[in-house]
Structure formats: C-alpha cells, structure tokens
Design a protein around this motif. Structure first.
Motif, PDB file in Angstrom:
ATOM      1  N   SER A   1      33.119  55.575   1.401  1.00 24.12           N
ATOM      2  CA  SER A   1      32.148  54.554   1.758  1.00 24.12           C
ATOM      3  C   SER A   1      32.590  53.194   1.222  1.00 24.12           C
ATOM      4  CB  SER A   1      30.771  54.910   1.202  1.00 24.12           C
ATOM      5  OG  SER A   1      30.820  55.062  -0.212  1.00 24.12           O
ATOM      6  N   ALA A   2      32.302  52.130   1.957  1.00 27.43           N
ATOM      7  CA  ALA A   2      32.738  50.795   1.564  1.00 27.43           C
ATOM      8  C   ALA A   2      31.986  50.272   0.354  1.00 27.43           C
ATOM      9  CB  ALA A   2      32.569  49.832   2.736  1.00 27.43           C
ATOM     10  N   ALA A   3      30.805  50.799   0.119  1.00 26.12           N
ATOM     11  CA  ALA A   3      29.993  50.374  -1.019  1.00 26.12           C
ATOM     12  C   ALA A   3      29.547  51.614  -1.786  1.00 26.12           C
ATOM     13  CB  ALA A   3      28.778  49.583  -0.540  1.00 26.12           C
ATOM     14  N   PRO A   4      29.293  51.469  -3.074  1.00 33.20           N
ATOM     15  CA  PRO A   4      28.847  52.632  -3.843  1.00 33.20           C
ATOM     16  C   PRO A   4      27.487  53.121  -3.373  1.00 33.20           C
ATOM     17  CG  PRO A   4      28.680  50.629  -5.159  1.00 33.20           C
ATOM     18  CD  PRO A   4      29.415  50.263  -3.913  1.00 33.20           C
ATOM     19  N   THR A   5      27.341  54.435  -3.296  1.00 29.06           N
ATOM     20  CA  THR A   5      26.061  55.007  -2.884  1.00 29.06           C
ATOM     21  C   THR A   5      25.204  55.389  -4.075  1.00 29.06           C
ATOM     22  OG1 THR A   5      27.050  57.222  -2.779  1.00 29.06           O
ATOM     23  CG2 THR A   5      27.088  55.907  -0.774  1.00 29.06           C
TER      24      THR A   5
ATOM     25  N   SER B   1      34.159  55.466  -9.884  1.00 31.88           N
ATOM     26  CA  SER B   1      34.892  54.347 -10.450  1.00 31.88           C
ATOM     27  C   SER B   1      34.219  53.928 -11.745  1.00 31.88           C
ATOM     28  CB  SER B   1      34.912  53.176  -9.456  1.00 31.88           C
ATOM     29  OG  SER B   1      35.491  52.034 -10.043  1.00 31.88           O
TER      30      SER B   1
ATOM     31  N   ARG C   1      30.197  53.972 -10.781  1.00 32.89           N
ATOM     32  CA  ARG C   1      29.752  53.898  -9.392  1.00 32.89           C
ATOM     33  C   ARG C   1      30.420  54.987  -8.580  1.00 32.89           C
ATOM     34  NH1 ARG C   1      30.937  47.546  -9.393  1.00 32.89           N
ATOM     35  NH2 ARG C   1      32.636  48.409 -10.628  1.00 32.89           N
TER      36      ARG C   1
ATOM     37  N   PHE D   1      31.453  56.470  -4.827  1.00 32.81           N
ATOM     38  CA  PHE D   1      31.713  56.215  -3.411  1.00 32.81           C
ATOM     39  C   PHE D   1      31.863  57.566  -2.723  1.00 32.81           C
ATOM     40  CE2 PHE D   1      33.104  52.643  -5.855  1.00 32.81           C
ATOM     41  CZ  PHE D   1      32.789  51.529  -5.103  1.00 32.81           C
TER      42      PHE D   1
ATOM     43  N   LEU E   1      39.147  49.200  -1.593  1.00 30.19           N
ATOM     44  CA  LEU E   1      37.762  49.050  -2.012  1.00 30.19           C
ATOM     45  C   LEU E   1      37.678  47.773  -2.834  1.00 30.19           C
ATOM     46  CD1 LEU E   1      36.717  52.629  -3.240  1.00 30.19           C
ATOM     47  CD2 LEU E   1      35.979  51.473  -1.157  1.00 30.19           C
TER      48      LEU E   1
ATOM     49  N   THR F   1      36.334  46.637  -5.275  1.00 27.20           N
ATOM     50  CA  THR F   1      35.630  46.846  -6.536  1.00 27.20           C
ATOM     51  C   THR F   1      36.634  47.328  -7.560  1.00 27.20           C
ATOM     52  OG1 THR F   1      33.770  48.015  -7.586  1.00 27.20           O
ATOM     53  CG2 THR F   1      35.053  49.245  -5.984  1.00 27.20           C
TER      54      THR F   1
ATOM     55  N   THR G   1      24.834  54.605  -8.493  1.00 26.69           N
ATOM     56  CA  THR G   1      25.244  54.020  -9.763  1.00 26.69           C
ATOM     57  C   THR G   1      24.659  54.869 -10.875  1.00 26.69           C
ATOM     58  OG1 THR G   1      25.327  51.777  -8.846  1.00 26.69           O
ATOM     59  CG2 THR G   1      25.206  51.993 -11.244  1.00 26.69           C
TER      60      THR G   1
END
Length: 436
Positions: free
Chosen positions: A361-365, A345, A351, A353, A323, A325, A367
C-alpha cells in the motif's frame, strides 16, 4: 536485518538495532557520582509456568517443538544501571499466544561452553534454525573467547540445541573447519538457510575480506557441519538474515552488505553447491527486508533509508518502486493471513504497509501505538499462537533498568495495533528464582 561486528570492547555494536545497547563506557551517570543507580522493578514479574513439552515441529523459532513460535530476548534489563548483562531470555509460545510465565534464562555460567578453560562474558543470540534436523529449533550464540591477537582467532559462535524442554543444557562451539576459513578474521555474522536445497539447515558466516564460509547441515551435536568447502567470494563482508528463496528455485538466498550503516548490498544466490552465485545489487540503505509483497511470482525486497524506502519487486530481475517514507528498520511478515507479506517500517514511528496483488500500500494502514513511552523497536514478527497469522513483538526501552515488551496479534482484518495481547518487562528474568 540485524548487523553485528566484533569490537575490542565487550559491548556489541549494532547498526540495525532491535533494541538500543549500552555503549562501551556509558556516560548515563556522568557528573552525578553520588546519585543512587536506578534499579529494576521485579515485583510484577509473571508467575512462573512450566515450559510446555513438545514432540517436534517445523515452526520457526520453536525451541520446545510444541508447534508455537518462541521469543528470544537479548539485552535484558539489569538489576542496576551499569550492572552485568543478565543473559538471554526465552519466552515460549502457546495456543493462546506468548506466555511470559513460561520462560528460561540462558547465562554463560549455566549454558556456555568454555574456550581455553574460560567462560565467555558476552552471550548474545544471533540466529535460530534446526541445525540437527530433530524438529527442535536451535540457537546460535555469539561469545567473546580469549584471544591474544596472534594468528587465527578462535570461533566465537556456539550452538545451544533445542529439546522437548526447550533450550537446556550446555552449548557447544561451532566447528568451522580450517578448509572453510580464510585469513585471520573472526568467523561471525551467522545466517541460517537451506542454501544447497537438500532439506537440511546450513550456516553461512563471515570468513575474511569479501569471502564467506559455507557450512552445510545437518550439524552434529558436537557442532560440526556435514562437510566443508573452501571460502566463497561475496559482494561484501556482512551476511545478513533471514535468508529466503527469492527466485523460487528451491535454494535459499541471502543478502550481503558492504558495510555497517547506510551501505550497498547484493543478493547471493543459493544453488546445488550452496550460496555461490552473486545476484543483483540493491540500493544503498540501512536495512533490507525480503518478502512476498504481492507483485510477480518471486520475492521482493524493501530497502530502508532515512528519507524513503526503495522497493524492488519480483527478484532477482526486479521492477522498481518507492515508498515515500523513511524505513531505517524493516520487518516483513503476513499479519492478516492472506498469503502476502506486509511491511513494518520502524523509524520514528511503527507503521504497517499491507501487501496485496498490486504490491505494498502507498500509505500505512496501521500505526502501532506503543504500550509505554520510550524508544520502541521491533523485536520480531512470528506466529506465537499458531493461528497462521504473524504477531508483532516490540520492545520499548526506557533505560538499562526499565522496559516493556508488547505483542500485537495478527488478525484477518490486519494487525491489532491498538491493544497488545501481552505485555511484560524483561526484568522478569532477574533474580535467583530464574535459575531453573
């Protein structure tokens, strides 16, 4: 994963901070001796409620056995800056979630065992598990027993047993048989798990240089394990929890780190004789979270660092991913109830995931928006309301006398990060009315 090592001062050094700790000899008011120390505000403390009586459960961290997870709070705010540590706070769960009014304060004077006639000054929560198998979760506590530096030090860990009324009564010192010890190190860094697969909760603690003590359960109410074995070799000195059965063979496994901070770590695999097999090495990192993030048939690992988070799917022979991040602090839990763990994280922001059949997931869904300004850290992820989805408890720390604890509920469509279900301050534990 929380990592603690014993130091010569009373404050405890942490690498993976759940909340920031005051350093030994804080300089918060250096150069301003005439400034009035800050005081904690107690007027808005939730009204006291009785702790619900339970009949026993298998829910993690359920001290009163009512089927709802409870929250343990270390490093409570103080009456004044530089004041004494208030103790350990416990807030109990309910069908409506965490209930700040149903709380208990654990202190050395009321709850600690004496060592050589002395009560400890340090009283920190370390691990939770049902060590005696009665359906009520017990608390493993770290203390600072007197020691003159000569010979083998006393055991600093104490056990406080759960009951239908929660955590009450006096703790007992953990019995670490001489056969299970090695050298003259402190037996600390407790990790709970069923490492030998017999259905009873065991403890693993640090023994000496690259050795661990395995203490099989169930434990007696005097704090003694059911047996003792010789220390076992390990890939490092810092066993860390929570443990998990990563290879689905019926035996819990744990992560052992080589050092504090950014360091390597490796899995130690459980078996019929306990945690005796060394598994695969993990990448260097600050924190490690084990969970079922979605790929393969076994558990996965996320290893957080300041620049990225390394993923190892399908342990113990993993496939690799990353990831892009940072993840200096990681928490794994199933917030949407789909059977796959999600990853929180906690670097400069919180964030989430989401886990799924293809992995994280590649990006946080999501925050998380903190309920107050300050330094926000995850306390734990647990199902406080019993709906089958984990809730996220975070603490925003604004100095030694101010903080806000917020609980964000898990939902079918994911974590509700925009509006906490519960907020309160640990200043609720201050004052003489908390003695009951």
């Amino acid at each position: 994963m929380r990592v603690r090592r014993r130091t010569m001062c009373v404050a405890t050094v942490t690498v993976v901070l759940l909340v920031p700790l005051a350093a030994c000899g804080s300089t918060e008011h250096a150069g301003s001796a005439e400034r009035t120390p800050a005081k904690a505000a107690k007027g808005d403390a939730p009204a006291r409620l009785p702790v619900p009586r339970g009949k026993g459960s298998e829910v993690p961290a359920d001290f009163n056995g009512d089927g709802h997870g409870d929250l343990v709070l270390d490093d409570l705010v103080k009456e004044q800056s530089h004041g004494d540590d208030a103790g350990i706070g416990v807030v109990y769960g309910s069908a409506r979630g965490l209930a700040p009014g149903a709380r208990q304060l654990l202190t050395p004077a009321r709850n600690a065992a004496r060592t050589a006639g002395q009560l400890p000054a340090l009283f920190d929560a370390e691990a939770t598990c049902d060590l005696d198998g009665d359906g009520f979760t017990d608390l493993v506590i770290s203390t600072d027993p007197p020691y003159d530096g000569q010979g083998r030090p006393p055991v600093p860990l104490q056990l406080l047993f759960g009951s239908p009324d929660g955590l009450t009564g006096k703790a007992v010192t953990l019995a670490v048989p001489a056969r299970a010890r090695a050298g003259n190190d402190w037996p600390d860094q407790p990790v709970c798990g069923d490492f030998d697969g017999d259905g009873a909760e065991d403890l693993v603690v640090h023994a000496s240089d690259r050795q661990l003590s395995f203490l099989p359960g169930p434990f007696t109410r005097e704090g003694a394990p059911s047996a003792a074995t010789a220390p076992i070799p390990a890939p490092g000195n810092l066993p860390t929890g929570p443990a998990a059965d990563v290879d689905r063979d019926g035996y819990d496994d744990l992560v052992v780190r080589t050092a504090e901070g950014t360091a390597s770590s490796a899995l130690v695999l459980g078996g019929p004789a306990g945690p005796t097999g060394t598994g695969p090495a993990l990448p260097d990192g600050i924190d490690v979270a084990l969970g079922d993030f979605g790929e393969g048939t076994r558990l996965d690992a996320a290893v957080g660092a300041m620049d990225a988070t390394a993923l190892r799917y399908d342990l113990p022979t993993p496939t690799r991913a990353t990831l892009p991040t940072p993840g200096s602090m990681l928490t794994a839990a199933d917030f949407d109830g789909d059977g796959k763990d999600d990853l929180v994280s906690s670097g400069s922001r919180l964030r989430l995931f989401r886990g799924g059949t293809a992995g994280l997931s590649a990006a946080p869904t999501v925050t998380v928006e903190p309920a107050a300004r300050g330094t926000t850290r995850v306390l734990t992820a647990a199902d406080f309301d019993g709906d089958g989805r984990a809730d996220l408890a975070v603490r925003t720390y604004r100095g030694e006398t101010k903080d806000t604890v917020a609980v964000y509920p898990g939902r079918e469509d994911g974590l509700l990060a925009s509006r906490p279900a519960v907020t309160f301050s640990t200043s609720a534990f201050l004052g003489p009315e908390q003695s009951s």
